[in-house]
Design a protein around this motif. Structure first.
Motif, PDB file in Angstrom:
ATOM      1  N   ASP A 163       1.025  -1.117  -0.132  1.00  0.00           N
ATOM      2  CA  ASP A 163      -0.154  -0.130   0.106  1.00  0.00           C
ATOM      3  C   ASP A 163       0.592   0.923   0.235  1.00  0.00           C
ATOM      4  O   ASP A 163       0.403   1.892  -0.739  1.00  0.00           O
ATOM      5  CB  ASP A 163      -0.488   0.429   1.206  1.00  0.00           C
ATOM      6  N   ASP A 164       2.222   1.271   0.896  1.00  0.00           N
ATOM      7  CA  ASP A 164       2.524   2.475   0.802  1.00  0.00           C
ATOM      8  C   ASP A 164       3.379   2.732  -1.239  1.00  0.00           C
ATOM      9  O   ASP A 164       3.262   4.198  -0.986  1.00  0.00           O
ATOM     10  CB  ASP A 164       3.626   2.336   1.765  1.00  0.00           C
ATOM     11  N   GLU A 165       3.762   1.790  -1.494  1.00  0.00           N
ATOM     12  CA  GLU A 165       4.497   1.787  -2.972  1.00  0.00           C
ATOM     13  C   GLU A 165       3.163   2.116  -3.810  1.00  0.00           C
ATOM     14  O   GLU A 165       4.070   3.503  -4.444  1.00  0.00           O
ATOM     15  CB  GLU A 165       4.710   0.696  -3.309  1.00  0.00           C
ATOM     16  N   ARG A 166       2.429   1.965  -3.797  1.00  0.00           N
ATOM     17  CA  ARG A 166       0.974   2.309  -4.553  1.00  0.00           C
ATOM     18  C   ARG A 166       0.761   4.486  -3.995  1.00  0.00           C
ATOM     19  O   ARG A 166       0.345   4.522  -4.923  1.00  0.00           O
ATOM     20  CB  ARG A 166       0.191   1.154  -4.437  1.00  0.00           C
ATOM     21  N   ARG A 167       0.285   4.246  -3.141  1.00  0.00           N
ATOM     22  CA  ARG A 167      -0.073   5.942  -2.479  1.00  0.00           C
ATOM     23  C   ARG A 167       1.878   6.094  -3.210  1.00  0.00           C
ATOM     24  O   ARG A 167       0.875   7.500  -3.986  1.00  0.00           O
ATOM     25  CB  ARG A 167       0.520   5.747  -1.077  1.00  0.00           C
ATOM     26  N   VAL A 185      -7.149  11.556   0.570  1.00  0.00           N
ATOM     27  CA  VAL A 185      -7.597  11.755  -0.198  1.00  0.00           C
ATOM     28  C   VAL A 185      -7.722  10.064  -0.601  1.00  0.00           C
ATOM     29  O   VAL A 185      -7.902   8.976  -1.146  1.00  0.00           O
ATOM     30  CB  VAL A 185      -7.596  12.851  -1.519  1.00  0.00           C
ATOM     31  N   LEU A 186      -6.136   9.558   0.078  1.00  0.00           N
ATOM     32  CA  LEU A 186      -5.698   8.661  -0.661  1.00  0.00           C
ATOM     33  C   LEU A 186      -6.468   8.206   0.423  1.00  0.00           C
ATOM     34  O   LEU A 186      -6.671   6.139  -0.119  1.00  0.00           O
ATOM     35  CB  LEU A 186      -4.201   8.328  -0.999  1.00  0.00           C
ATOM     36  N   ASP A 187      -7.019   7.890   1.439  1.00  0.00           N
ATOM     37  CA  ASP A 187      -7.279   6.951   2.753  1.00  0.00           C
ATOM     38  C   ASP A 187      -8.464   6.505   1.950  1.00  0.00           C
ATOM     39  O   ASP A 187      -9.037   5.146   1.619  1.00  0.00           O
ATOM     40  CB  ASP A 187      -6.892   7.487   3.678  1.00  0.00           C
ATOM     41  N   TRP A 188      -9.483   7.749   1.461  1.00  0.00           N
ATOM     42  CA  TRP A 188     -10.565   7.620   1.123  1.00  0.00           C
ATOM     43  C   TRP A 188     -10.787   6.003  -0.418  1.00  0.00           C
ATOM     44  O   TRP A 188     -11.547   5.281  -0.540  1.00  0.00           O
ATOM     45  CB  TRP A 188     -11.527   8.328   0.499  1.00  0.00           C
TER      46      TRP A 188
END
Length: 235
Positions: A163-167, A185-188
């Protein structure tokens, strides 16, 4: 007729090496690049879960080989009805990419056709690139000689980006367009939408267009309005 994508313009635009975010898969990327561009490079067998980039690398290899004026064929075996006929019909390729190899597991005729194709490619100096969701020994291939041939390829286990890399990728892609995506926004997005990177980047395209049309920043309220009627919701 063997399903192919013979023209560069028909390949998915993001399925190129420059759009592959390697993460822990840098060695696999380098090996596939070498196979696409260097005659005599070791054959490669990629395996990994859905979303790990298997098809991306195969299509990227084909596009790079086409750009280098090499003859290529791409066989998405999961979408082909007569596997044996398709495999026996392959001819004249300098690079052949076989995707979803597990689709032929247990099909005696198809396994023998692939075994023959493997040996023919070796004799003719062609290159083979394989992708599947499991290693050759766990794929369900029943023909021992074929399992042995596949096992002789250079193998890489592809690991999906976390997830961190995709973010980080999404933030970088957004920044390249002049868009700032804050953490809310990313969390949503990550809570409500599929986390496959390709799907997320397609979603970013949609948001970019909507933001430009509305002349608004991408915020959570804006997301709710734009995406209320669509999306691949994740549980």
């Amino acid at each position: 007729m063997i399903p192919q994508l013979p023209l560069a313009l028909r390949w998915p635009r993001r399925q190129r090496f420059e759009h592959f975010h390697a993460g822990a898969n840098a060695a696999a990327l380098a090996a596939v690049q070498a196979l696409a561009l260097q005659p005599g490079a070791p054959w490669v067998y990629l395996h990994g879960a859905s979303g790990s980039g298997r098809s991306h690398l195969l299509m990227a290899a084909c596009q790079a080989a086409i750009a280098a004026e090499r003859r290529v064929q791409y066989l998405p075996l999961a979408t082909i009805a007569d596997h044996a006929a398709a495999l026996r019909g392959v001819a004249g390729s300098e690079l052949l990419a076989l995707d979803d190899l597990g689709a032929i597991a247990g099909n005696r005729d198809a396994e023998h056709a692939l075994f023959d194709l493997y040996n023919r490619a070796r004799a003719e100096g062609s290159a083979l690139l394989f992708a599947a969701d499991a290693t050759p020994t766990r794929l369900g291939i029943e023909l021992p000689d074929l399992r042995s041939r596949l096992g002789a390829c250079t193998q890489f286990a592809l690991k999906p980006l976390d997830d961190d890399e995709r973010r980080m990728v999404l933030k970088a892609q957004a920044a390249s367009r002049g868009i700032e995506l804050d953490d809310s926004v990313l969390d949503w997005l990550f809570t409500r939408y599929a986390r496959d990177l390709g799907a997320l980047l397609d979603l970013l395209d949609k948001l970019d267009q909507a933001s430009l049309a509305a002349q608004r920043r991408i915020t959570v309220p804006f997301l709710r309005g734009v995406l209320k009627d669509g999306g691949s919701e994740s549980s």
